[in-house]
Scaffold this motif. Structure first.
Motif, short mmCIF file in Angstrom:
data_model
loop_
_atom_site.label_atom_id
_atom_site.label_comp_id
_atom_site.label_asym_id
_atom_site.label_seq_id
_atom_site.Cartn_x
_atom_site.Cartn_y
_atom_site.Cartn_z
N ASP A 165 -43.83 15.10 19.08
CA ASP A 165 -42.99 14.46 18.19
C ASP A 165 -41.95 15.37 17.49
O ASP A 165 -42.44 16.55 17.24
CB ASP A 165 -43.56 13.65 17.13
CG ASP A 165 -44.30 12.55 17.67
OD1 ASP A 165 -44.06 12.00 18.50
OD2 ASP A 165 -45.44 12.28 16.94
N PRO A 166 -40.43 15.25 17.24
CA PRO A 166 -39.79 16.13 16.89
C PRO A 166 -39.92 16.71 15.56
O PRO A 166 -39.45 17.92 15.39
CB PRO A 166 -38.35 15.30 16.95
CG PRO A 166 -38.63 14.01 16.92
CD PRO A 166 -39.79 13.82 17.69
N GLU A 167 -40.63 15.86 14.59
CA GLU A 167 -40.73 16.57 13.30
C GLU A 167 -41.91 17.39 13.36
O GLU A 167 -42.25 17.96 12.17
CB GLU A 167 -41.22 15.10 12.45
CG GLU A 167 -42.26 14.38 12.69
CD GLU A 167 -42.09 13.35 13.51
OE1 GLU A 167 -41.10 13.28 14.17
OE2 GLU A 167 -43.22 12.59 13.61
N GLY A 171 -44.24 25.83 2.57
CA GLY A 171 -43.42 26.70 2.58
C GLY A 171 -43.55 27.62 1.29
O GLY A 171 -42.40 28.15 0.89
N VAL A 226 -38.10 33.58 14.17
CA VAL A 226 -37.34 32.85 14.89
C VAL A 226 -36.08 33.67 15.02
O VAL A 226 -35.36 33.81 14.11
CB VAL A 226 -36.84 31.57 14.48
CG1 VAL A 226 -36.21 30.73 15.09
CG2 VAL A 226 -38.27 30.84 14.13
N ASP A 227 -35.86 34.04 16.21
CA ASP A 227 -34.59 34.87 16.71
C ASP A 227 -34.63 36.15 15.63
O ASP A 227 -33.47 36.32 14.99
CB ASP A 227 -33.28 33.91 16.54
CG ASP A 227 -33.14 32.88 17.44
OD1 ASP A 227 -33.80 33.08 18.77
OD2 ASP A 227 -32.26 31.97 17.40
N VAL A 257 -39.45 33.31 9.26
CA VAL A 257 -39.53 31.71 9.11
C VAL A 257 -40.88 31.32 8.62
O VAL A 257 -41.83 31.65 9.23
CB VAL A 257 -38.71 31.07 10.24
CG1 VAL A 257 -39.31 29.55 10.24
CG2 VAL A 257 -37.32 31.32 10.44
N VAL A 295 -42.91 24.57 7.55
CA VAL A 295 -41.90 23.49 7.25
C VAL A 295 -40.46 23.74 8.12
O VAL A 295 -39.54 23.11 7.75
CB VAL A 295 -41.20 24.01 5.48
CG1 VAL A 295 -42.21 23.30 4.78
CG2 VAL A 295 -40.73 25.28 5.56
N THR A 296 -40.89 24.12 9.39
CA THR A 296 -39.80 24.13 10.25
C THR A 296 -40.05 23.22 11.45
O THR A 296 -41.15 23.31 12.25
CB THR A 296 -39.74 25.65 11.08
OG1 THR A 296 -39.65 26.52 9.88
CG2 THR A 296 -38.58 25.47 11.94
N PRO A 297 -39.57 22.09 11.52
CA PRO A 297 -39.65 21.19 12.48
C PRO A 297 -39.38 21.43 13.92
O PRO A 297 -38.08 22.25 13.97
CB PRO A 297 -38.86 19.83 11.96
CG PRO A 297 -37.67 20.28 11.05
CD PRO A 297 -38.32 21.63 10.70
N LEU A 308 -37.73 20.08 15.91
CA LEU A 308 -36.29 19.68 16.67
C LEU A 308 -35.29 20.65 16.33
O LEU A 308 -34.22 20.61 17.02
CB LEU A 308 -35.88 18.25 16.06
CG LEU A 308 -35.63 18.11 14.42
CD1 LEU A 308 -34.27 18.18 14.23
CD2 LEU A 308 -36.22 16.78 13.84
N LEU A 309 -35.39 21.78 15.59
CA LEU A 309 -34.37 22.51 15.29
C LEU A 309 -34.75 23.78 16.23
O LEU A 309 -33.73 24.89 16.23
CB LEU A 309 -34.82 23.24 13.65
CG LEU A 309 -34.46 22.23 12.54
CD1 LEU A 309 -34.83 23.07 11.31
CD2 LEU A 309 -33.25 21.70 12.50
N ARG A 331 -34.63 28.35 21.06
CA ARG A 331 -34.75 29.53 20.18
C ARG A 331 -35.85 30.41 20.65
O ARG A 331 -36.71 29.93 21.24
CB ARG A 331 -34.96 29.20 18.91
CG ARG A 331 -34.11 28.06 18.14
CD ARG A 331 -32.80 28.42 17.87
NE ARG A 331 -32.55 29.50 16.90
CZ ARG A 331 -32.49 29.18 15.68
NH1 ARG A 331 -32.20 27.88 15.46
NH2 ARG A 331 -32.24 29.77 14.69
#
Lengths: 461, 162
Positions: free
Chosen positions: B17-19, B42, B51-52, B56, B60-62, B64-65, B69
């Motif tokens: 799921d994207p979330e 968080g 991340v990159d 992070v 709290v990083t879903p 879908l973002l 990456r």
């Protein structure tokens, strides 16, 4: 010969005008005092001075991040260049240890230093002039009993002609009206006390009132809001963007605690202000609130109704079953990000300040631009030092420009009935690239006033 | 929702799921258990990954973002046989008590040292501030990060696998 005569005449006139201006601008030096011969100060006077200095936020500008309290050195960006705050500790060489009480009172009243030079109005003497002699003397007693720190600020970085202090005499003639303020006998004592603090020591207008091209506050736009250090300063007059209108009670609580359940947390350079006010007698915060609430005016029926609707929407969401589903909505990117990354804290289920504010109640989404949300989403809200506080993680590490713009557009559309923002992408791009430099402050609260400024020197990672 | 992202240098496709928080993707879908669940909101940093190249909070990083990456977890810093400089330094300084916060500490420190291998102690302390340790191992953690900086500067390979 005739042309020569005219030229000579013009030179004489110019010289006379310059001499007249210098005579007009000239202020005498006040003799230095021997710092070791200073009188001892009554502890009660020092305590009063401490409260007044907190109301005046002296520490916020006169302390560099990570530096000693009141030792100066903070760079204050202005449209005319950077001005560095001075050392106001009692150090005789680099501070104000050789200033007599009279010299200090004159600086507050007239914006002139001990040597007789005009001071830049980054030192808000346009407000401090309204402070009574008695209060100035208490602040003097407080400052003179602080730790002396040997520290000289970097020289100001001002462009010509602004680096010419003598010209400030002209600025003062145009914009400066010497106080102190006379009470309005037709108003209650608490209102007058509030006006005295707000227009004087608190210098609320220094940020909340827009400035003209020469940096003077526009008196006919009192508390109309502005942008300071790339934070949007909300109007605190009839145009306050708060969905639920402020009143004396909510303002008093907010000023003393740095948050309010219907308005959220103070941040940016308001954060050290509320931290300071947490340390002063409640009556002073209440007086400030009384005056500000009066400037805001009684909200219209329509505003009250909108506030009630916002509150009802927020309450409904805080009671609804949790739905952190990115695909629960119509499927736009902004909505998907909000539902999956933001709503978990911002549904209002856990009360402010440890839970996020339900954004139906947010002033930020109703503000004239998205800057404050951009700042908070990218850089977070750093934890306070040594006490519980509001906190928010930073998202600069994951959000791309398109994603943040979509999120902001969605928030504006969902939580505000105002028209879409028009400059969001430009603001996001400039903030992400660092062209817009955003100072960030810890969420220091009301349990203890920070002795030093809460501006962080490093990002909140 | 299928998302393609690079984890510790390998392209991975995740169908979730994207979330879904990145933390759950790492632990449940990719079986990388280094990042830890602490508070889930968080505020503690136990779930920190890169991340990159930026630290992070993965809880709290879903997902879908994260299309396209580069994600790095503590498993990406080295192996049991060949620990990376950050891991080596934590072992040498014995900078763990219960150890729960340590993968997050290492990843946040790694992000700092990759950007600035000569980071001062003050910079390290400020940078690690969002990560909490309830055993009180902070002094050793700071020493380990300083040592990791030294190892990275000695090692021309820089910050190990990224």
């Amino acid at each position: 010969m005739k042309a020569g005569g005219v030229l000579a005449g013009a030179v004489v006139v110019l010289l006379l005008a310059a001499a007249a201006f210098y005579a007009f601008a000239w202020r005498s030096e006040i003799d230095p005092v021997d710092p070791t011969a200073q009188a001892r100060f009554d502890p009660a006077l020092v305590k009063r001075g401490a409260d007044l200095a907190a109301i005046g936020n002296c520490n916020v500008c006169h302390t560099a991040p990570g530096g000693e309290p009141f030792a100066g050195g903070l760079g204050i960006p202005t449209p005319f260049g950077t001005i560095y705050s001075t050392n106001i500790t009692p150090d005789p060489e680099t501070g104000i240890g050789r200033w007599s009480e009279a010299a200090f009172v004159r600086a507050m009243r007239e914006g002139v230093n001990r040597e007789g030079q005009h001071l830049y109005p980054a030192f808000p003497y346009d407000h401090y002039t309204n402070v009574s002699d008695e209060d100035d003397k208490a602040i003097y007693a407080y400052l003179m009993t602080r730790k002396a720190v040997a520290a000289s600020p970097p020289p100001n970085e001002l462009d010509f002609p602004f680096n010419w202090r003598v010209l400030l005499a002209g600025w003062k003639a145009l914009y400066f009206r010497e106080g102190p303020l006379q009470p309005d006998p037709g108003r209650p004592e608490e209102w007058n006390r509030g006006r005295y603090l707000v227009e004087g020591l608190s210098h609320c207008g220094a940020c909340h009132t827009p400035r003209n091209r020469l940096g003077a506050e526009k008196k006919d736009e009192l508390f109309a809001g502005a942008e300071v250090e790339n934070w949007t300063v909300y109007p605190i007059n009839g145009n306050s963007p708060a969905p639920v209108p402020w009143d004396v009670e909510s303002l008093t609580f907010y000023l003393r605690h740095g948050w309010h359940e219907l308005h959220g947390a103070s941040r940016g350079s308001m954060s050290p202000v509320t931290a300071n006010l947490g340390s002063v007698p409640e009556a002073d915060a209440r007086a400030i609130a009384t005056y500000v609430a009066d400037v805001m005016g009684r909200p219209s029926q329509e505003r009250v109704a909108r506030g009630e609707a916002a509150l009802a929407a927020a309450r409904k969401e805080s009671e609804a079953p949790l739905a952190i589903r990115a695909n629960a909505g119509s499927g736009g990117m902004g909505e998907a990000i909000f539902l999956s990354a933001c709503q978990g804290c911002h549904d209002g289920r856990r009360p402010v300040p440890f839970g996020g504010l339900n954004l139906h109640l947010s002033s930020a989404v109703n503000a004239p631009n998205a800057q404050n949300i951009i700042n908070v989403v990218l850089f977070g809200l750093p934890a306070a030092k040594g006490e519980p506080s509001a906190i928010m993680p930073a998202y600069h590490g994951v959000l791309k420009e398109d994603q943040l713009v979509a999120l902001l557009d969605y928030m504006r559309e969902r939580f505000s009935d105002k028209p879409a923002w028009t400059d969001t992408r430009e603001r996001v791009a400039a903030t992400m690239s660092g062209t817009r430099e955003v100072p960030i402050y810890r969420m220091d609260g009301a349990t203890q006033a920070p002795p030093e400024t809460s501006m962080r020197t490093t990002p909140w990672p | 929702m299928a998302v393609t992202l690079t984890v510790n240098g390998k392209a991975r496709q995740v169908d979730a799921d994207p979330e879904t928080p990145l933390l759950y993707v790492l632990r449940d879908h990719l079986e990388l258990n280094g990042a830890k669940y602490g508070c889930g909101i968080g505020q503690c940093g136990a779930c920190t990954v890169m991340v990159d190249g930026t630290a992070v909070m993965s809880c709290v990083t879903p997902l879908l973002l994260l299309e396209g990456r580069q994600v790095t977890t503590v498993e990406g810093l080295g192996t049991l046989d060949k620990p990376g400089p950050m891991q080596q330094a934590f072992i040498e300084e014995q900078a763990a008590q219960c150890g729960y916060c340590i993968p997050g500490m290492m990843m946040r420190a790694q992000a700092l040292l990759q950007a600035d291998p000569g980071a001062s102690e003050a910079a390290i302390r400020a940078h690690l501030e969002p990560n909490l340790c309830r055993c009180g191992t902070h002094m050793r953690i700071v020493k380990a990060v300083l040592r990791a900086g030294e190892l990275m500067r000695q090692n021309s390979q820089g910050g190990g696998a990224t």
